[in-house]
Design a protein around this motif. Structure first.
Motif, PDB file in Angstrom:
ATOM      1  N   ASP B 412       0.723  -0.991   0.032  1.00 58.41           N
ATOM      2  CA  ASP B 412       0.163  -0.175  -0.022  1.00 58.41           C
ATOM      3  C   ASP B 412       0.870   1.332  -0.274  1.00 58.41           C
ATOM      4  O   ASP B 412       0.498   2.278  -0.325  1.00 58.41           O
ATOM      5  N   GLY B 413       2.135   1.253   0.302  1.00 57.77           N
ATOM      6  CA  GLY B 413       2.913   2.440  -0.217  1.00 57.77           C
ATOM      7  C   GLY B 413       3.264   3.366   1.162  1.00 57.77           C
ATOM      8  O   GLY B 413       3.576   3.869   1.103  1.00 57.77           O
ATOM      9  N   ARG B 414       3.133   2.523   2.030  1.00 59.93           N
ATOM     10  CA  ARG B 414       2.776   3.524   3.649  1.00 59.93           C
ATOM     11  C   ARG B 414       4.065   3.090   4.446  1.00 59.93           C
ATOM     12  O   ARG B 414       4.265   3.458   5.503  1.00 59.93           O
ATOM     13  N   LYS B 415       4.769   2.063   4.223  1.00 61.85           N
ATOM     14  CA  LYS B 415       5.795   1.842   4.909  1.00 61.85           C
ATOM     15  C   LYS B 415       6.800   1.239   4.369  1.00 61.85           C
ATOM     16  O   LYS B 415       6.871   0.775   3.003  1.00 61.85           O
ATOM     17  N   LEU B 416       8.202   0.994   4.429  1.00 58.46           N
ATOM     18  CA  LEU B 416       9.393   0.962   4.181  1.00 58.46           C
ATOM     19  C   LEU B 416       9.767  -0.416   4.389  1.00 58.46           C
ATOM     20  O   LEU B 416      10.938  -0.123   5.140  1.00 58.46           O
ATOM     21  N   LEU B 417      10.155  -0.960   3.295  1.00 58.09           N
ATOM     22  CA  LEU B 417      11.172  -2.642   4.384  1.00 58.09           C
ATOM     23  C   LEU B 417      12.677  -1.974   3.892  1.00 58.09           C
ATOM     24  O   LEU B 417      12.869  -2.116   2.725  1.00 58.09           O
ATOM     25  N   ILE B 418      12.808  -1.769   4.711  1.00 59.34           N
ATOM     26  CA  ILE B 418      15.150  -1.764   4.958  1.00 59.34           C
ATOM     27  C   ILE B 418      15.457  -2.707   5.339  1.00 59.34           C
ATOM     28  O   ILE B 418      14.946  -3.233   6.109  1.00 59.34           O
ATOM     29  N   GLY B 420      19.635  -5.336   5.852  1.00 55.71           N
ATOM     30  CA  GLY B 420      21.036  -4.911   4.971  1.00 55.71           C
ATOM     31  C   GLY B 420      21.358  -5.876   4.170  1.00 55.71           C
ATOM     32  O   GLY B 420      20.674  -7.199   3.827  1.00 55.71           O
ATOM     33  N   GLU B 421      23.009  -6.661   3.934  1.00 53.02           N
ATOM     34  CA  GLU B 421      23.492  -7.511   3.572  1.00 53.02           C
ATOM     35  C   GLU B 421      23.368  -8.775   4.826  1.00 53.02           C
ATOM     36  O   GLU B 421      22.909  -8.341   6.148  1.00 53.02           O
ATOM     37  N   LYS B 422      24.114  -9.640   4.004  1.00 55.44           N
ATOM     38  CA  LYS B 422      23.663 -11.013   4.935  1.00 55.44           C
ATOM     39  C   LYS B 422      25.767 -11.139   5.226  1.00 55.44           C
ATOM     40  O   LYS B 422      26.029 -10.915   4.283  1.00 55.44           O
ATOM     41  N   THR B 423      25.215 -11.336   6.507  1.00 52.66           N
ATOM     42  CA  THR B 423      26.456 -12.016   7.358  1.00 52.66           C
ATOM     43  C   THR B 423      26.056 -13.876   7.671  1.00 52.66           C
ATOM     44  O   THR B 423      25.563 -13.822   8.093  1.00 52.66           O
ATOM     45  N   GLY B 424      26.601 -14.188   7.059  1.00 51.88           N
ATOM     46  CA  GLY B 424      26.967 -15.884   6.574  1.00 51.88           C
ATOM     47  C   GLY B 424      25.029 -15.655   6.533  1.00 51.88           C
ATOM     48  O   GLY B 424      24.904 -15.468   5.296  1.00 51.88           O
ATOM     49  N   ASN B 425      24.829 -16.687   7.222  1.00 52.67           N
ATOM     50  CA  ASN B 425      23.775 -16.957   7.073  1.00 52.67           C
ATOM     51  C   ASN B 425      22.191 -15.376   7.581  1.00 52.67           C
ATOM     52  O   ASN B 425      20.969 -16.594   6.549  1.00 52.67           O
ATOM     53  N   VAL B 426      22.448 -14.565   7.532  1.00 50.03           N
ATOM     54  CA  VAL B 426      20.884 -14.425   8.479  1.00 50.03           C
ATOM     55  C   VAL B 426      21.521 -13.207   8.283  1.00 50.03           C
ATOM     56  O   VAL B 426      23.259 -11.814   7.915  1.00 50.03           O
ATOM     57  N   PHE B 427      20.984 -11.877   8.323  1.00 44.05           N
ATOM     58  CA  PHE B 427      20.368 -10.562   7.606  1.00 44.05           C
ATOM     59  C   PHE B 427      20.699 -10.078   8.986  1.00 44.05           C
ATOM     60  O   PHE B 427      20.155 -10.336  10.004  1.00 44.05           O
ATOM     61  N   ASP B 428      22.082  -8.692   8.670  1.00 39.89           N
ATOM     62  CA  ASP B 428      22.191  -8.343   9.923  1.00 39.89           C
ATOM     63  C   ASP B 428      21.172  -7.108  10.583  1.00 39.89           C
ATOM     64  O   ASP B 428      20.439  -6.975  11.596  1.00 39.89           O
ATOM     65  N   TYR B 429      20.434  -6.852   9.119  1.00 46.03           N
ATOM     66  CA  TYR B 429      19.843  -5.210   9.823  1.00 46.03           C
ATOM     67  C   TYR B 429      18.705  -5.728   9.046  1.00 46.03           C
ATOM     68  O   TYR B 429      18.345  -5.360   8.114  1.00 46.03           O
ATOM     69  N   ILE B 430      16.633  -6.104   9.822  1.00 49.07           N
ATOM     70  CA  ILE B 430      15.881  -5.334   8.908  1.00 49.07           C
ATOM     71  C   ILE B 430      15.282  -4.354   9.782  1.00 49.07           C
ATOM     72  O   ILE B 430      15.215  -4.602  10.681  1.00 49.07           O
ATOM     73  N   GLY B 431      14.560  -3.474   9.192  1.00 49.73           N
ATOM     74  CA  GLY B 431      13.762  -2.106   9.779  1.00 49.73           C
ATOM     75  C   GLY B 431      12.886  -1.647   8.552  1.00 49.73           C
ATOM     76  O   GLY B 431      12.453  -2.169   7.317  1.00 49.73           O
ATOM     77  N   VAL B 432      11.840  -1.229   9.913  1.00 48.92           N
ATOM     78  CA  VAL B 432      10.337  -0.892   8.371  1.00 48.92           C
ATOM     79  C   VAL B 432      10.121   0.683   9.193  1.00 48.92           C
ATOM     80  O   VAL B 432      10.109   0.727  10.155  1.00 48.92           O
ATOM     81  N   LEU B 433       9.951   1.899   8.484  1.00 42.90           N
ATOM     82  CA  LEU B 433       9.865   2.723   8.114  1.00 42.90           C
ATOM     83  C   LEU B 433       8.725   2.971   8.466  1.00 42.90           C
ATOM     84  O   LEU B 433       7.830   2.523   6.880  1.00 42.90           O
ATOM     85  N   ASP B 434       8.113   3.488   9.064  1.00 43.93           N
ATOM     86  CA  ASP B 434       6.436   3.756   8.853  1.00 43.93           C
ATOM     87  C   ASP B 434       5.582   5.407   8.988  1.00 43.93           C
ATOM     88  O   ASP B 434       6.254   6.293   9.881  1.00 43.93           O
ATOM     89  N   PHE B 435       5.419   5.984   7.465  1.00 39.70           N
ATOM     90  CA  PHE B 435       5.739   7.128   6.865  1.00 39.70           C
ATOM     91  C   PHE B 435       3.822   7.743   8.042  1.00 39.70           C
ATOM     92  O   PHE B 435       4.702   8.757   7.938  1.00 39.70           O
ATOM     93  N   ASP B 436       3.577   6.925   8.030  1.00 37.03           N
ATOM     94  CA  ASP B 436       1.995   7.238   8.918  1.00 37.03           C
ATOM     95  C   ASP B 436       2.407   7.792  10.422  1.00 37.03           C
ATOM     96  O   ASP B 436       2.401   9.101  10.446  1.00 37.03           O
ATOM     97  N   ARG B 437       3.410   7.598  10.767  1.00 38.94           N
ATOM     98  CA  ARG B 437       3.746   7.376  12.230  1.00 38.94           C
ATOM     99  C   ARG B 437       4.914   7.440  11.987  1.00 38.94           C
ATOM    100  O   ARG B 437       5.922   8.595  13.495  1.00 38.94           O
ATOM    101  N   LYS B 438       5.904   8.682  11.150  1.00 37.95           N
ATOM    102  CA  LYS B 438       7.467   8.910  10.834  1.00 37.95           C
ATOM    103  C   LYS B 438       7.558   8.130  11.930  1.00 37.95           C
ATOM    104  O   LYS B 438       8.645   8.358  13.162  1.00 37.95           O
ATOM    105  N   VAL B 439       8.137   7.155  12.512  1.00 40.48           N
ATOM    106  CA  VAL B 439       9.251   5.913  13.034  1.00 40.48           C
ATOM    107  C   VAL B 439       9.498   4.641  12.344  1.00 40.48           C
ATOM    108  O   VAL B 439       9.157   4.588  11.585  1.00 40.48           O
TER     109      VAL B 439
END
Lengths: 187, 585
Positions: B412-418, B420-439
């Motif tokens: 719906d275009g109201r959030k952004l999944l970001i 990073g690269e994987k270290t070994g088998n695992v995503f080091d970082y996952i974040g969700v930018l919530d545009f409505d809440r500005k968090v």
């Protein structure tokens, strides 16, 4: 070091060109080679051969994008090496799967409609790729140029594996239709 | 010709195609020392991130991440006393569909994220809100059949599937169709597609009554040979009726359509051609507009923002759709079709999320109403494209210690999944930018690499899924729902405007009033079972989310999420006092 400077080193016949290339693009070339060969020793050899071929190619070549220039060399050397290994029954990996998938586009029992220069076929594929949406084209190139696994592509493009496979499948079908209509393979 | 020749021919394709794919493939992003954007050192400590933290460690072992200091600070911020514990999954046999299980452990992380864990057979997919399990012996091949399940309160509910097999006439072409579909909460999901299909249905393509289908059409002209187009049409899966959305608009003969997307209500459509010409169709009036022509210049991408289009163009070649860069933007009013330059800060890198972004999910994504900006210190801002306002996300810096992808907009275009690269088998970082809440809700993670996490993507508008292969006998999914009601918004960033139905303008509430109203809205007991039957006389926009309010009965109405909130008598009086201070009656 900037690509232009590295290319200049090749043109100046400076051996430093090799070390700078290895420093900047060694991992890149190794990744391409390893994807195809699945063997560290073989991949290393392909990368070393890449530097040699680059040394022989520059001059006269002056590639605009050094990474893809090197990548193309590595890819072809690795595929050639893989073919040799396959003849020795040491094949496998993503290239085997990719070749199976490409059967969709060119059924092996089809006769050749006309003798095709490889370069001409490449140009046809370029024209076809131009007709694809960016994502679809990137996924296709990831699979059949970089020979990346479906899982890897799904992870990189943040889509599910099902969608990745579906996208690849429909692109292959489109390519098949395109090659048929352009007369490269029989309908 | 054989496949070996084809493989060799592909090897010689244009460098630009190779470079483009290379930038997307995570493995190759790290291979070169070239960095498209300069890396900047962290200016502030991660401790003060507006974040929820979730940690996955090891092959389903207790998770803890980062430094104790960091953990304590983040847990303290959100009141998280216990980090997430991913349940251990022990099995010694290959899972069958009968063995599928939603783990008993359901984790609530700081009232911000709710996580569930599913163990399914290897031959499975999790997409568009459902779990698809392959039922064919020769599994996971194109043309395989799938059973569909949805998760509900810890149970896997089998979805009824339907067979569609009809001959369709579209734009003078005949298509024989053969596929299976299921209805998941009013959304079409395909569970089988014939291998020779000359059409495509995406995951987010509409309801069973109105599913957007792209039909493959080939046309021939003397100069360019055969040209391919994705011809869009709505299909009613229950009746087989086709609605040709281009018919009568003048767009029927436009060749080389690459991509088409509709607005959420399917009344507007955008499509782009091989020549990078963007068109807009009002599907109600059946009128076609050449957006590129109206702009008078080429467009990198554009997005639908209510009753206008926002378009942008890169200022340098390196800036592509879906990536940070320097852009110039303008809006086009969809009633007057006048072009107006948008004034957005030009000293920052901007990420616009257009309908043609490479990472768009589904056909009902016509772009996002928001853009993201990052300045040289990695301070991050959200640009509301409707009104041009820019809001800094407090205490948050765009993560820059890894080669990130630009971001994946939610369907719906109201959030952004970001991520990073994987270290070994695992995503080091996952974040969700919530545009409505500005968090930004961040998943800072560690793992002992026993589990191979190979993809993270949008499962639904409020859910992301991480797919893992822990073994050769099962596939595990971590599904994380971003809770709406539980999300705590720092009071420092409450922005609230009030409109009254009898006044033309809107007023910005004072910080004190905004906090009071936000507290009621955020902490209230929202009800979704039934809708209020009363008139709404106030419109309140709280951090981008719209609420209607009826002063007489004291009811908030959240139209977007179909829920309402009744306030207490005391709250009603206080609210009325606040509202009347802005709009004296």
């Amino acid at each position: 070091m900037e690509d232009k400077q590295i290319v200049d080193l090749y043109w100046a016949r400076s051996e430093r060109a090799i070390s700078e290339t290895a420093h900047k693009y060694g991992r890149y070339c190794y990744s391409i080679a390893y994807n195809i060969l699945l063997n560290a020793e073989d991949a290393d050899e392909s990368v070393n051969d890449t530097y040699m071929d680059a040394w022989n190619a520059m001059p006269p070549h002056r590639p605009s994008i050094l990474s893809t220039f090197l990548g193309k060399i590595t890819r072809q050397l690795s595929i050639d090496r893989w073919r040799t290994k396959t003849a020795e029954k040491r094949g496998g990996g993503e290239i085997t799967l990719a070749l199976e998938e490409l059967e969709d586009c060119v059924a092996s029992n089809q006769s050749v409609e006309q003798i095709i220069e490889l370069r001409e076929l490449t140009q046809a594929i370029n024209r076809f790729l131009q007709t694809l949406p960016d994502t679809e084209r990137d996924i296709f190139v990831s699979r059949y140029w970089f020979l990346a696994s479906v899982k890897e592509i799904a992870g990189s493009f943040a889509i599910g594996e099902s969608k990745t496979k579906t996208t690849l499948f429909r692109t292959r079908k489109k390519l098949q239709t395109y090659l048929q209509k352009e007369g490269y393979i029989n309908e | 010709m054989n496949n070996q020749i084809l493989l060799d021919a592909i090897g010689g394709i244009d460098d630009r195609f190779i470079s483009s794919a290379q930038q997307k493939l995570m493995k190759y992003q790290h291979c070169e020392e070239i960095q498209k954007r300069p890396r900047r050192s962290l200016k502030r400590s991660m401790i003060v991130l507006v974040a929820a933290i979730m940690m996955l460690m090891g092959s389903f072992t207790v998770a803890m991440a980062a430094s104790p200091e960091f953990r304590e600070a983040v847990f303290s911020f959100f009141g998280i006393e216990q980090p997430e514990v991913v349940p251990e999954h022990e099995t010694d046999h290959v899972l069958t569909p009968d063995d599928m299980v939603v783990d008993d452990t359901k984790t609530n992380i700081g009232g911000v994220i709710e996580g569930i864990y599913l163990h399914t057979p290897i031959a499975s997919y999790a997409e568009a809100g459902v779990f698809l399990i392959c039922t064919d012996e020769e599994q996971m091949k194109q043309g395989s059949h799938y059973d569909a399940y949805r998760e509900e309160n810890g149970e896997l509910i089998t979805q009824e599937t339907h067979h569609f097999n009809k001959t369709l006439e579209v734009n003078g072409f005949t298509f024989q169709t053969d596929f299976e579909w299921t209805d998941v909460n009013g959304r079409t999901i395909i569970t089988y597609m014939e291998p020779s299909a000359q059409y495509f249905i995406d995951d987010f393509a509409g309801s069973p009554e109105k599913t957007l289908v792209l039909f493959y059409c080939w046309t021939q002209n003397d100069e360019e040979g055969y040209r391919f187009t994705n011809y869009p049409a709505f299909l009613n899966l229950k009746t087989g009726a086709v609605t040709d959305v281009l018919a009568g608009t003048g767009a029927e003969n436009i060749e080389g359509i690459l991509k088409a997307a509709t607005s959420k209500d399917q009344t507007k459509m955008l499509f782009i051609t091989e020549e990078q010409t963007v068109y807009y169709i009002d599907l109600i009036s059946k009128k076609l507009y050449n957006v590129t022509g109206l702009s008078g210049e080429s467009i990198t991408d554009c997005t639908l923002v209510n009753d206008s289009l926002v378009c942008w163009r890169n200022e340098d070649e390196a800036s592509e759709s879906g990536s940070f860069g320097k852009y110039r933007a303008w809006s086009i009013d969809l009633s007057t079709f006048e072009k107006k330059e948008m004034m957005i800060p030009s000293d920052r890198e901007t990420l616009f999320l257009g309908f043609n972004t490479p990472f768009a999910t589904g056909n009902m994504y016509a772009g996002s109403c928001f853009a993201v900006q990052v300045d040289s210190a990695r301070n991050t801002y959200i640009v509301d494209l409707e009104n041009g306002t820019t809001t800094e996300i407090p205490d948050f810096e765009w993560p820059g210690s890894f080669p990130y992808i630009g971001g994946v907009p939610s369907p719906d275009g109201r959030k952004l999944l970001i991520f990073g690269e994987k270290t070994g088998n695992v995503f080091d970082y996952i974040g969700v930018l919530d545009f409505d809440r500005k968090v930004c809700i961040q998943f800072s993670r560690e793992n002992n690499n026993a589990v191979n996490e190979h993809s993270a993507y949008w499962f639904d508008n409020d859910k992301i899924v991480v797919r893992t292969d822990s073994s050769e006998i099962s596939t595990d999914y971590y599904v994380y729902e971003l809770l709406r009601e539980g999300t705590r918004i720092p009071t420092t960033q409450v922005k609230l405007t009030i409109s009254w139905c009898f006044a033309a303008d809107s007023k910005t509430a004072s910080e004190e009033d905004a906090r009071y109203l936000a507290g009621i809205i955020d902490n209230g007991n929202w009800i979704t079972e039934e809708t209020p039957a009363c008139d709404m006389d106030y419109k309140i926009i709280l951090n981008g989310s719209m609420y209607m309010y009826h002063g007489d009965c004291g009811t908030f109405w959240d139209t977007e999420n179909g829920r309402y909130l009744s306030v207490t008598e005391e709250e009603k009086e206080n609210i009325q006092e606040i509202l009347c201070s802005y709009f004296p009656q």
